[in-house]
Write an enzyme that holds these catalytic residues in place. Structure first.
Site, PDB file in Angstrom:
ATOM      1  N   TYR A 136       0.817  -1.204   0.000  1.00 21.81           N
ATOM      2  CA  TYR A 136       0.000   0.000   0.000  1.00 21.81           C
ATOM      3  C   TYR A 136       0.861   1.269   0.000  1.00 21.81           C
ATOM      4  CZ  TYR A 136      -4.177  -2.768   1.146  1.00 21.81           C
ATOM      5  OH  TYR A 136      -5.218  -3.668   1.121  1.00 21.81           O
ATOM      6  N   LYS A 186       2.978 -15.242   3.343  1.00 17.86           N
ATOM      7  CA  LYS A 186       2.980 -16.056   2.125  1.00 17.86           C
ATOM      8  C   LYS A 186       4.441 -16.336   1.766  1.00 17.86           C
ATOM      9  CE  LYS A 186       0.616 -18.092  -1.174  1.00 17.86           C
ATOM     10  NZ  LYS A 186      -0.117 -19.344  -0.889  1.00 17.86           N
ATOM     11  N   ASP A 218      -3.648 -17.868   2.473  1.00 20.96           N
ATOM     12  CA  ASP A 218      -4.795 -18.525   1.870  1.00 20.96           C
ATOM     13  C   ASP A 218      -5.411 -19.548   2.817  1.00 20.96           C
ATOM     14  OD1 ASP A 218      -2.386 -19.855   1.591  1.00 20.96           O
ATOM     15  OD2 ASP A 218      -2.765 -20.570  -0.437  1.00 20.96           O
ATOM     16  N   ASP A 242      -5.692  -6.362   5.927  1.00 24.55           N
ATOM     17  CA  ASP A 242      -6.867  -5.682   5.407  1.00 24.55           C
ATOM     18  C   ASP A 242      -7.920  -6.703   4.992  1.00 24.55           C
ATOM     19  OD1 ASP A 242      -8.613  -3.826   4.388  1.00 24.55           O
ATOM     20  OD2 ASP A 242      -7.322  -3.174   2.747  1.00 24.55           O
ATOM     21  N   ASP A 246     -11.508  -7.848   7.268  1.00 27.09           N
ATOM     22  CA  ASP A 246     -12.832  -7.692   6.667  1.00 27.09           C
ATOM     23  C   ASP A 246     -13.555  -9.031   6.596  1.00 27.09           C
ATOM     24  OD1 ASP A 246     -12.500  -5.009   6.402  1.00 27.09           O
ATOM     25  OD2 ASP A 246     -12.219  -4.997   4.236  1.00 27.09           O
TER      26      ASP A 246
END
Length: 352
Positions: A136, A186, A218, A242, A246
């Protein structure tokens, strides 16, 4: 105790007003509130989503209570003038690198979760998300390939000190609560994640009492909705955090119930400086109608009392009052109920 209240756009003013009313009902000695403009309303009044006077107010405060930013009428503005840039700039300017997002299903509301009720009942976790690094905030741009095709690119990176400081925040939270910690990355694909994992392993050695493991993002996404009870504290980077936070909020049943805290390293006379906000957006479609659920903002105020002022008992009073109001059926439209912002706020105050 100086609190900068930044209501922002859409339903922000409504939900922050409800939270402020709850704070005032506690009659805390020495509590002073200042209000400033931020987001779309700030652009319209001052020509910038984060005016210098608002940033100065936030810097002078001991904590910030934030509403929401976002205004469809500002969507055509240049990116740096859009309302959403205000919250990113606040995090950066105030050094707020650690985002704490608790997610739990309140007793009696299991049926509102999209998960099976018995699975939903076990969802009670804290997601600690790094907030100022990762893709980001990395370099980004557009380019034309040798074949003449347009490409977009974004650089993902973390420095060792960025990983180390957020890891300490998560491990301290896990240690204090006696919870296990899962670091999500990851590392099988990304070099950034391999650095993340290496540093987290080093930090973990300083917390021998914390049960600790790694998980690929994942798999973590699958486990959050299939076996949420295996998580206590989740530590992860900006992008993955993020998404996972959510996902967890959707599993709770409504984003109208989830608070958050953004903390840094600055210490005040009372505790750690922080910015506290509901995780939902400005919801312009219902703004000004008195329909918004203020629970997430009220719970954010409770987090503020706990983390920035050391007022654990007062924070617990607010949290208990919210739980009691929910148990008594004071549900907003997001939870299938018909109670409005004012009625929900009054119900919480009555149960303090």
């Amino acid at each position: 105790m100086k609190i900068a209240v930044l209501p922002g756009d859409g339903i922000g003013p409504e939900v922050t007003a409800a939270a402020v009313a709850v704070l005032n009902a506690l009659a805390l000695p020495g509590l002073t509130l200042f209000e400033g403009d931020v987001g779309g309303i700030a652009y319209k009044r001052h020509g910038h989503p984060l005016p210098p006077e608002t940033l100065a107010m936030a810097r002078e405060a001991d904590a910030v209570l934030f509403g929401a930013v976002g205004d469809p009428s500002c969507d055509s503005l240049e990116r740096h003038l859009r309302p959403e840039q205000a919250i990113l700039a606040l995090r950066k300017e105030l050094g707020l690198f650690a985002n704490l997002r608790p997610a739990r299903v309140f007793a009696g509301l299991e049926h509102l979760s999209p998960l099976r009720a018995d699975i939903a009942a076990s969802l009670d976790m804290l997601i600690v998300r790094e907030l100022t690094g990762d893709v980001y905030f990395g370099a980004k741009g557009r380019r034309v390939s040798e074949a003449g095709e347009h490409e977009g690119w974004d650089a993902m990176s973390y420095a060792e000190h960025e990983v180390r400081r957020i890891a300490h925040v998560a491990f301290r939270a896990a240690e204090a609560a006696g919870l296990p910690l899962t670091s999500v990355d990851k590392a099988n694909v990304l070099e950034t994640s391999q650095l993340w994992r290496d540093v987290v392993i080093e930090v973990a050695a300083e917390y021998p009492d914390v049960t600790f493991d790694h998980m690929y993002v994942d798999n973590a996404a699958m486990q959050v909705v299939s076996h949420p009870d295996r998580f206590g504290v989740i530590l992860t980077g900006n992008l993955f955090g993020d998404i996972l936070s959510d996902l967890a909020s959707a599993a709770v049943g409504s984003i109208g119930l989830l608070p958050s805290a953004s903390l840094g390293e600055r210490e005040t006379a009372f505790g750690t400086f922080g910015l506290y906000e509901p995780i939902h957006g400005s919801a312009p479609d219902i703004a000004g109608q008195g329909k918004a659920n203020p629970m997430a903002t009220i719970l954010s105020a409770a987090m503020m009392l706990r983390h920035s002022f050391g007022l654990d008992a007062e924070a617990a009073r607010i949290e208990s009052a919210v739980a009691a109001a929910l148990a008594d059926g004071f549900l907003g439209g997001d939870l299938g109920g018909s109670h409005g912002t004012a009625a929900i706020g009054e119900a919480v105050r009555a149960r303090l």
